[in-house]
Design a protein around this motif. Structure first.
Motif, PDB file in Angstrom:
ATOM      1  N   GLU A  75      68.445  42.358  73.161  1.00  0.00           N
ATOM      2  CA  GLU A  75      68.197  42.490  71.730  1.00  0.00           C
ATOM      3  C   GLU A  75      67.586  41.209  71.169  1.00  0.00           C
ATOM      4  OE1 GLU A  75      72.026  43.550  70.216  1.00  0.00           O
ATOM      5  OE2 GLU A  75      71.825  45.653  70.789  1.00  0.00           O
ATOM      6  N   GLU A 132      65.700  39.092  72.792  1.00  0.00           N
ATOM      7  CA  GLU A 132      64.297  39.069  73.226  1.00  0.00           C
ATOM      8  C   GLU A 132      63.452  39.979  72.346  1.00  0.00           C
ATOM      9  OE1 GLU A 132      62.071  37.534  75.246  1.00  0.00           O
ATOM     10  OE2 GLU A 132      63.718  36.125  75.395  1.00  0.00           O
ATOM     11  N   GLU A 133      63.992  41.163  72.008  1.00  0.00           N
ATOM     12  CA  GLU A 133      63.246  42.094  71.161  1.00  0.00           C
ATOM     13  C   GLU A 133      62.989  41.474  69.790  1.00  0.00           C
ATOM     14  OE1 GLU A 133      65.622  45.626  71.126  1.00  0.00           O
ATOM     15  OE2 GLU A 133      65.053  46.185  73.163  1.00  0.00           O
ATOM     16  N   VAL A 134      64.025  40.829  69.226  1.00  0.00           N
ATOM     17  CA  VAL A 134      63.878  40.204  67.906  1.00  0.00           C
ATOM     18  C   VAL A 134      62.865  39.074  67.974  1.00  0.00           C
ATOM     19  CG1 VAL A 134      65.083  38.796  66.186  1.00  0.00           C
ATOM     20  CG2 VAL A 134      66.152  40.869  67.062  1.00  0.00           C
ATOM     21  N   ARG A 135      62.937  38.266  69.040  1.00  0.00           N
ATOM     22  CA  ARG A 135      61.984  37.158  69.181  1.00  0.00           C
ATOM     23  C   ARG A 135      60.558  37.669  69.305  1.00  0.00           C
ATOM     24  NH1 ARG A 135      65.413  33.408  73.346  1.00  0.00           N
ATOM     25  NH2 ARG A 135      66.664  32.366  71.775  1.00  0.00           N
ATOM     26  N   ALA A 136      60.386  38.722  70.093  1.00  0.00           N
ATOM     27  CA  ALA A 136      59.038  39.286  70.265  1.00  0.00           C
ATOM     28  C   ALA A 136      58.516  39.841  68.944  1.00  0.00           C
ATOM     29  CB  ALA A 136      59.064  40.378  71.324  1.00  0.00           C
ATOM     30  N   LYS A 137      59.395  40.502  68.196  1.00  0.00           N
ATOM     31  CA  LYS A 137      58.995  41.076  66.913  1.00  0.00           C
ATOM     32  C   LYS A 137      58.590  39.968  65.942  1.00  0.00           C
ATOM     33  CE  LYS A 137      60.860  43.863  63.156  1.00  0.00           C
ATOM     34  NZ  LYS A 137      62.073  44.424  62.574  1.00  0.00           N
ATOM     35  N   ARG A 138      59.405  38.907  65.885  1.00  0.00           N
ATOM     36  CA  ARG A 138      59.098  37.798  64.977  1.00  0.00           C
ATOM     37  C   ARG A 138      57.808  37.107  65.380  1.00  0.00           C
ATOM     38  NH1 ARG A 138      65.098  35.224  64.422  1.00  0.00           N
ATOM     39  NH2 ARG A 138      65.909  36.730  62.933  1.00  0.00           N
ATOM     40  N   ALA A 188      55.277  38.457  66.906  1.00  0.00           N
ATOM     41  CA  ALA A 188      54.168  39.342  66.538  1.00  0.00           C
ATOM     42  C   ALA A 188      53.894  39.263  65.034  1.00  0.00           C
ATOM     43  CB  ALA A 188      54.487  40.771  66.943  1.00  0.00           C
ATOM     44  N   GLU A 189      54.978  39.242  64.232  1.00  0.00           N
ATOM     45  CA  GLU A 189      54.799  39.151  62.782  1.00  0.00           C
ATOM     46  C   GLU A 189      54.161  37.810  62.401  1.00  0.00           C
ATOM     47  OE1 GLU A 189      58.728  39.718  61.263  1.00  0.00           O
ATOM     48  OE2 GLU A 189      58.649  41.897  61.494  1.00  0.00           O
TER      49      GLU A 189
END
Length: 116
Positions: A48, A50-56, A58-59
């Motif tokens: 989770e 990693e997912e949050v880091r990837a999302k941030r 990308a943003e």
């Protein structure tokens, strides 16, 4: 005669054996889902994160690209706007004249102060 009312002895034994089998079935281990399917709490938390880091990331990248595009559009608009170019030249000239005037005043005051 009694056997016909209650049932044959062999029927009772069969019923008893079936009941015993059914009771023992409860205690037999059930086939389980493979343990590889489950992830530990730490693994889930890491995933989770990693997912949050990837999302941030990308943003952040999208925001950077948008800001870059806006800056480029502003630069193009400024270059294409002749009126703005003239105004910038005027402002630059005014700033240079004001600096020269202030420098001359300071020089004059220094000269005046040296005489006193």
């Amino acid at each position: 005669m009694r056997e016909t009312k209650i049932g044959h002895f062999s029927e009772r034994l069969e019923a008893q054996a079936e009941a015993r089998k059914a009771l023992l079935e409860k205690f037999k281990p059930k086939p389980t889902v493979q343990p590889e399917v489950f992830e530990t709490r730490a693994q889930r938390k890491a995933r989770e994160l990693e997912e949050v880091r990837a999302k941030r990331a990308a943003e952040k990248e999208a925001a950077r690209l948008a800001a870059e595009a806006a800056e480029q559009a502003r630069q193009e608009a400024m270059a294409n706007d002749e009126e703005l170019q003239l105004q910038l030249k005027r402002d630059d000239r005014k700033a240079r004249k004001a600096a020269a005037k202030a420098e001359a005043r300071a020089k004059r005051e220094a000269k005046s102060a040296a005489r006193r």
